[in-house]
Scaffold this active site. Structure first.
Site, PDB file in Angstrom:
ATOM      1  N   ARG A  57     -85.961 -67.712   0.889  1.00 20.05           N
ATOM      2  CA  ARG A  57     -85.118 -66.587   0.464  1.00 20.05           C
ATOM      3  C   ARG A  57     -83.930 -67.013  -0.401  1.00 20.05           C
ATOM      4  O   ARG A  57     -83.169 -66.170  -0.869  1.00 20.05           O
ATOM      5  CB  ARG A  57     -84.634 -65.814   1.697  1.00 20.05           C
ATOM      6  CG  ARG A  57     -85.797 -65.239   2.535  1.00 20.05           C
ATOM      7  CD  ARG A  57     -85.337 -64.150   3.465  1.00 20.05           C
ATOM      8  NE  ARG A  57     -84.697 -63.075   2.711  1.00 20.05           N
ATOM      9  CZ  ARG A  57     -84.097 -62.040   3.289  1.00 20.05           C
ATOM     10  NH1 ARG A  57     -84.076 -61.929   4.595  1.00 20.05           N
ATOM     11  NH2 ARG A  57     -83.509 -61.115   2.543  1.00 20.05           N
ATOM     12  N   HIS A  60     -81.559 -61.122  13.613  1.00 20.82           N
ATOM     13  CA  HIS A  60     -80.158 -61.156  13.182  1.00 20.82           C
ATOM     14  C   HIS A  60     -79.260 -60.454  14.201  1.00 20.82           C
ATOM     15  O   HIS A  60     -79.733 -59.622  14.987  1.00 20.82           O
ATOM     16  CB  HIS A  60     -79.996 -60.410  11.848  1.00 20.82           C
ATOM     17  CG  HIS A  60     -80.589 -61.099  10.659  1.00 20.82           C
ATOM     18  ND1 HIS A  60     -81.464 -60.474   9.792  1.00 20.82           N
ATOM     19  CD2 HIS A  60     -80.412 -62.357  10.168  1.00 20.82           C
ATOM     20  CE1 HIS A  60     -81.808 -61.309   8.826  1.00 20.82           C
ATOM     21  NE2 HIS A  60     -81.187 -62.461   9.030  1.00 20.82           N
ATOM     22  N   GLU A  89     -79.236 -57.025   2.066  1.00 21.67           N
ATOM     23  CA  GLU A  89     -78.097 -57.240   2.966  1.00 21.67           C
ATOM     24  C   GLU A  89     -77.871 -58.712   3.283  1.00 21.67           C
ATOM     25  O   GLU A  89     -76.736 -59.159   3.470  1.00 21.67           O
ATOM     26  CB  GLU A  89     -78.345 -56.496   4.290  1.00 21.67           C
ATOM     27  CG  GLU A  89     -77.276 -56.772   5.322  1.00 21.67           C
ATOM     28  CD  GLU A  89     -77.541 -56.099   6.647  1.00 21.67           C
ATOM     29  OE1 GLU A  89     -78.622 -56.327   7.228  1.00 21.67           O
ATOM     30  OE2 GLU A  89     -76.684 -55.345   7.095  1.00 21.67           O
ATOM     31  N   CYS A 122     -80.697 -53.577   6.361  1.00 26.24           N
ATOM     32  CA  CYS A 122     -81.169 -54.691   5.526  1.00 26.24           C
ATOM     33  C   CYS A 122     -81.360 -54.313   4.063  1.00 26.24           C
ATOM     34  O   CYS A 122     -81.293 -55.169   3.187  1.00 26.24           O
ATOM     35  CB  CYS A 122     -82.504 -55.203   6.041  1.00 26.24           C
ATOM     36  SG  CYS A 122     -82.570 -55.489   7.797  1.00 26.24           S
TER      37      CYS A 122
HETATM   38  N1  GLY Z   1     -88.630 -60.636   6.724  1.00 24.37           N
HETATM   39  C1  GLY Z   1     -87.245 -60.633   6.867  1.00 24.37           C
HETATM   40  C2  GLY Z   1     -86.729 -61.991   7.111  1.00 24.37           C
HETATM   41  O1  GLY Z   1     -87.359 -62.699   7.892  1.00 24.37           O
HETATM   42  O2  GLY Z   1     -85.747 -62.414   6.579  1.00 24.37           O
END
Ligand code: GLY
Length: 260
Positions: A85, A160, A65, A247
């Site tokens: 990420r 979030h 997501e 997510c």
């Molecule tokens: N573990 C999910 C995040 O922190 O993006």
């Protein structure tokens, strides 16, 4: 028909990003089983599911997501606020850009898809630790011609915006108002999470049903009492990685995309 994009659980999920959670060991095999059951629920609810392979180098990559925002006929490829990420978007971009027009959030903007809550033609965007003002400005500029209004919303105490509020019916929100001010959603009706279930605001609406964590029975009862159909899933291992039900998928209306 709805289309869902998911990605397998990384064998490195135990090294995921954590912001508000304390690290606990994650049973990868159990997380994979839970993920398969979640994907099965999406299929049962009528989604055509595309599953990208798991990536052992990207611990958080099951949480697709955060990598994109999909609205009618266009995808915005996000730029995750956590540097670890950023590479997650490559596979998502490659998949989506074959199927629909794509915009991209560029540096210095950051935006996690988990911060974007769509309610009709309004996109509420959380100013969290992951999404910055430049990312919101880019999202607003990119989607203005598609007829979307972008409104920034302060969020604190959680990862979030969609940790704090999700849509469970047309204009009907499930909210944890300790983390976000319900006045920001004055056009909507709000159901509050049960006070004993502070992390219970993340629910995934798929058509007429709500895919919802089994860990929050009191709030599930509130949803049912509001006339909603709730489908429980056990996502306890994925939850240890600070993830929840929204997510783990990107879902869009297949009518808005080219056949694949
Ligand atoms: N573990 C999910 C995040 O922190 O993006």
């Amino acid at each position: 028909m709805k289309t869902a994009l998911v990605r397998g659980v990384s064998s490195a999920i135990g090294s995921c990003e954590l912001t508000h959670f304390t690290r606990q060991p994650i049973d990868v095999a159990k997380a994979e089983r839970q993920h398969r059951a979640y994907v099965g629920a999406l299929r049962d609810l009528g989604c055509r599911v595309h599953e990208l392979p798991a990536d052992p180098t990207l611990p958080d990559s099951v949480f697709v997501e955060d990598t994109a925002v999909l609205v009618d006929g266009v995808a915005v490829i996000a730029r995750p606020g956590a540097a670890s990420r950023r590479k997650e978007i490559d596979a998502i971009d490659a998949f989506l850009s074959l199927r629909l027009p794509v915009l991209r959030i560029e540096s210095p903007g950051t935006l996690d898809g988990g911060d974007v809550l769509r309610v009709d033609r309004t996109l509420y965007v959380g100013t969290s630790g992951r999404t910055n003002a430049a990312g919101i400005v880019q999202l607003r500029a990119g989607l203005a011609s598609y007829g979307y209004e972008v409104r920034a919303v302060r969020v604190s105490g959680c990862l979030h915006l969609k940790s704090a509020v999700t849509e469970v019916g047309d204009g009907l929100l499930l909210i944890q108002n300790e983390w976000v001010d319900a006045d920001a959603f004055s056009d909507c009706t709000c159901i509050e999470v049960d006070p004993q279930e502070s992390r219970a605001a993340n629910a995934l609406r798929v058509g007429a049903e709500i895919v919802y964590p089994a860990a929050y029975p009191r709030t599930a009862a509130r949803l049912r009492d509001s006339g909603l159909r709730v489908r429980l899933v056990d996502v306890s291992e994925l939850a240890k990685a600070e993830g929840a039900v929204t997510c783990c998928s990107l879902i869009w209306d297949a009518a808005a995309v080219c056949p694949s």
